[in-house]
Scaffold this motif. Sequence first.
Motif, PDB file in Angstrom:
ATOM      1  N   THR A  10     -39.079 -18.977  22.995  1.00 23.50           N
ATOM      2  CA  THR A  10     -38.323 -17.658  23.929  1.00 23.50           C
ATOM      3  C   THR A  10     -37.353 -17.227  22.834  1.00 23.50           C
ATOM      4  O   THR A  10     -36.761 -17.704  21.946  1.00 23.50           O
ATOM      5  N   GLU A  11     -36.925 -16.059  23.321  1.00 25.78           N
ATOM      6  CA  GLU A  11     -35.878 -15.228  22.476  1.00 25.78           C
ATOM      7  C   GLU A  11     -34.423 -15.856  22.621  1.00 25.78           C
ATOM      8  O   GLU A  11     -33.957 -16.227  21.354  1.00 25.78           O
ATOM      9  N   SER A  12     -34.199 -16.528  23.373  1.00 25.75           N
ATOM     10  CA  SER A  12     -32.803 -17.599  23.411  1.00 25.75           C
ATOM     11  C   SER A  12     -33.247 -18.782  22.417  1.00 25.75           C
ATOM     12  O   SER A  12     -32.328 -19.271  21.773  1.00 25.75           O
ATOM     13  N   SER A  13     -34.280 -19.463  22.821  1.00 29.37           N
ATOM     14  CA  SER A  13     -34.653 -20.427  21.634  1.00 29.37           C
ATOM     15  C   SER A  13     -34.577 -19.990  20.150  1.00 29.37           C
ATOM     16  O   SER A  13     -33.956 -20.870  19.391  1.00 29.37           O
ATOM     17  N   ILE A  14     -35.063 -18.897  19.929  1.00 28.13           N
ATOM     18  CA  ILE A  14     -35.214 -18.601  18.506  1.00 28.13           C
ATOM     19  C   ILE A  14     -33.856 -18.232  18.016  1.00 28.13           C
ATOM     20  O   ILE A  14     -33.491 -18.581  16.804  1.00 28.13           O
ATOM     21  N   ALA A  15     -32.931 -17.554  18.843  1.00 28.32           N
ATOM     22  CA  ALA A  15     -31.523 -17.312  18.556  1.00 28.32           C
ATOM     23  C   ALA A  15     -30.746 -18.714  18.277  1.00 28.32           C
ATOM     24  O   ALA A  15     -30.141 -18.714  17.304  1.00 28.32           O
ATOM     25  N   LEU A  16     -30.947 -19.575  19.191  1.00 28.53           N
ATOM     26  CA  LEU A  16     -30.521 -21.080  18.988  1.00 28.53           C
ATOM     27  C   LEU A  16     -30.898 -21.786  17.773  1.00 28.53           C
ATOM     28  O   LEU A  16     -29.883 -21.884  17.004  1.00 28.53           O
ATOM     29  N   ALA A 254     -26.628 -36.529  25.421  1.00 27.09           N
ATOM     30  CA  ALA A 254     -25.517 -35.718  26.304  1.00 27.09           C
ATOM     31  C   ALA A 254     -25.554 -34.372  25.789  1.00 27.09           C
ATOM     32  O   ALA A 254     -25.195 -34.144  24.481  1.00 27.09           O
ATOM     33  N   SER A 255     -26.120 -33.515  26.482  1.00 26.55           N
ATOM     34  CA  SER A 255     -25.853 -32.073  26.184  1.00 26.55           C
ATOM     35  C   SER A 255     -24.824 -31.010  26.861  1.00 26.55           C
ATOM     36  O   SER A 255     -24.644 -31.222  28.228  1.00 26.55           O
ATOM     37  N   CYS A 256     -24.260 -30.048  26.108  1.00 29.04           N
ATOM     38  CA  CYS A 256     -23.140 -29.359  26.230  1.00 29.04           C
ATOM     39  C   CYS A 256     -23.867 -28.114  26.089  1.00 29.04           C
ATOM     40  O   CYS A 256     -24.274 -27.613  24.971  1.00 29.04           O
ATOM     41  N   ILE A 257     -23.643 -27.240  27.319  1.00 27.39           N
ATOM     42  CA  ILE A 257     -24.410 -25.688  27.139  1.00 27.39           C
ATOM     43  C   ILE A 257     -23.487 -24.664  27.512  1.00 27.39           C
ATOM     44  O   ILE A 257     -22.697 -24.948  28.445  1.00 27.39           O
ATOM     45  N   ASN A 258     -23.227 -23.996  26.616  1.00 27.67           N
ATOM     46  CA  ASN A 258     -22.651 -22.528  27.086  1.00 27.67           C
ATOM     47  C   ASN A 258     -23.477 -21.611  27.436  1.00 27.67           C
ATOM     48  O   ASN A 258     -24.443 -20.862  26.573  1.00 27.67           O
ATOM     49  N   ASN A 259     -23.848 -21.335  28.809  1.00 24.34           N
ATOM     50  CA  ASN A 259     -24.776 -20.382  29.387  1.00 24.34           C
ATOM     51  C   ASN A 259     -24.662 -19.166  28.955  1.00 24.34           C
ATOM     52  O   ASN A 259     -25.501 -18.166  28.820  1.00 24.34           O
ATOM     53  N   GLU A 260     -23.248 -18.530  28.699  1.00 21.96           N
ATOM     54  CA  GLU A 260     -23.289 -17.191  28.313  1.00 21.96           C
ATOM     55  C   GLU A 260     -23.613 -16.851  26.563  1.00 21.96           C
ATOM     56  O   GLU A 260     -24.378 -15.812  26.691  1.00 21.96           O
ATOM     57  N   VAL A 261     -23.781 -18.083  25.737  1.00 16.49           N
ATOM     58  CA  VAL A 261     -24.451 -17.830  24.652  1.00 16.49           C
ATOM     59  C   VAL A 261     -25.821 -18.056  24.609  1.00 16.49           C
ATOM     60  O   VAL A 261     -26.577 -17.311  24.222  1.00 16.49           O
ATOM     61  N   LEU A 262     -26.364 -19.367  25.244  1.00 12.94           N
ATOM     62  CA  LEU A 262     -27.566 -19.773  25.304  1.00 12.94           C
ATOM     63  C   LEU A 262     -28.594 -18.938  26.194  1.00 12.94           C
ATOM     64  O   LEU A 262     -29.778 -18.565  25.979  1.00 12.94           O
ATOM     65  N   GLY A 263     -28.059 -18.602  27.438  1.00 12.62           N
ATOM     66  CA  GLY A 263     -28.887 -17.863  28.298  1.00 12.62           C
ATOM     67  C   GLY A 263     -29.517 -18.648  29.165  1.00 12.62           C
ATOM     68  O   GLY A 263     -30.359 -17.968  30.009  1.00 12.62           O
ATOM     69  N   ARG A 264     -29.230 -19.983  29.377  1.00  9.03           N
ATOM     70  CA  ARG A 264     -30.247 -20.974  30.331  1.00  9.03           C
ATOM     71  C   ARG A 264     -29.512 -22.249  30.397  1.00  9.03           C
ATOM     72  O   ARG A 264     -28.382 -22.317  29.433  1.00  9.03           O
ATOM     73  N   ALA A 265     -29.701 -23.123  31.112  1.00 10.59           N
ATOM     74  CA  ALA A 265     -28.919 -24.322  31.290  1.00 10.59           C
ATOM     75  C   ALA A 265     -29.671 -25.596  30.864  1.00 10.59           C
ATOM     76  O   ALA A 265     -29.292 -26.706  30.907  1.00 10.59           O
ATOM     77  N   SER A 266     -30.696 -25.379  29.877  1.00 15.00           N
ATOM     78  CA  SER A 266     -31.485 -26.552  29.232  1.00 15.00           C
ATOM     79  C   SER A 266     -31.622 -26.046  27.745  1.00 15.00           C
ATOM     80  O   SER A 266     -32.063 -24.976  27.332  1.00 15.00           O
ATOM     81  N   VAL A 267     -31.571 -27.155  26.745  1.00 16.98           N
ATOM     82  CA  VAL A 267     -32.087 -26.996  25.429  1.00 16.98           C
ATOM     83  C   VAL A 267     -33.346 -26.973  25.040  1.00 16.98           C
ATOM     84  O   VAL A 267     -34.075 -26.288  24.263  1.00 16.98           O
ATOM     85  N   THR A 268     -34.201 -27.667  26.046  1.00 17.71           N
ATOM     86  CA  THR A 268     -35.414 -27.933  25.264  1.00 17.71           C
ATOM     87  C   THR A 268     -36.607 -27.154  25.976  1.00 17.71           C
ATOM     88  O   THR A 268     -37.651 -27.089  25.855  1.00 17.71           O
ATOM     89  N   LYS A 269     -36.411 -26.060  27.020  1.00 15.82           N
ATOM     90  CA  LYS A 269     -37.378 -25.348  27.594  1.00 15.82           C
ATOM     91  C   LYS A 269     -36.855 -23.907  27.258  1.00 15.82           C
ATOM     92  O   LYS A 269     -35.783 -23.660  26.902  1.00 15.82           O
TER      93      LYS A 269
END
Length: 269
Positions: A10-16, A254-269
């Motif tokens: 996804t666009e958010s995965s590629i950006a990450l 243990a995952s820490c997520i910045n929703n505003e930057v990542l755009g979702r609540a999970s790293v792996t999907k």
Amino acid sequence: MDIHQEFFGTESSIALMKRSAALWSLIKDDPRFAYYGRTVALSDIQTDTADILASVASLLGASVAYYFPKFKADKLFAELKARGFSCDRHEHYWGGEAAYEASRQALDKYDLPSDLSIVALDKMSPNELVADVAALCQSCDVMPVPGAIMRGQGRRGINLVAIDASGAPIASASSFVMHHASGARPNDVFWGMLATREDRRGEKIGLILGAKAIIHMWEKEAARGFMTGVRLDNPSSQALCDKLGVTDSDWIYASCINNEVLGRASVTK
């Protein structure tokens, strides 16, 4: 195509992954950190874990701490949420020599279906094949890593693919070096990204590929520990890992997520 510019998902995965690659180029010599293409992770747990996770997530959108004790998870997540972050977890499955022996036994017991062959992705693999393998992973809710990693170029390791007579990928399994040579666990490697096309599940293809990846890394890359993250609500993945001697531990991812930057609540999907 420059294989170091192959990104999938996804666009958010590629950006990450692009942000992670940039950060990794700056901190790759710090033995506390690990990387195999998704995000920069902390693999040496100390008292500053929350601070580091928050800092990395602020830059990348997500950060992960491996080997984090389960009994401390609630406290860590409460602290991160108080700072405005979301949290996620996978159970930290790990296997050592028992995984190597179980993998050898699995290959003695099971044979690959006769219509399939196995290839290892490398720098000469067609771009279309690498992209198709990444698409297969996504169809199984597995986040692919950059092409250079899949090809074993960005990190030492292997991405095995079962191919049918038409050349289409049916299943995939991977294992990559992820830790610094002078770190606390230099011989623990990532193992996983197990994906099998829905119509071919139940034929032990993923089990065979996973076993071959473990054996390769043990014999060729001096791996002595195999780690992967598994969700509590994924019994099929838990069962496959157990069969290959990669079992639940006292740790979590243990995952820490910045929703505003990542755009979702999970790293792996």
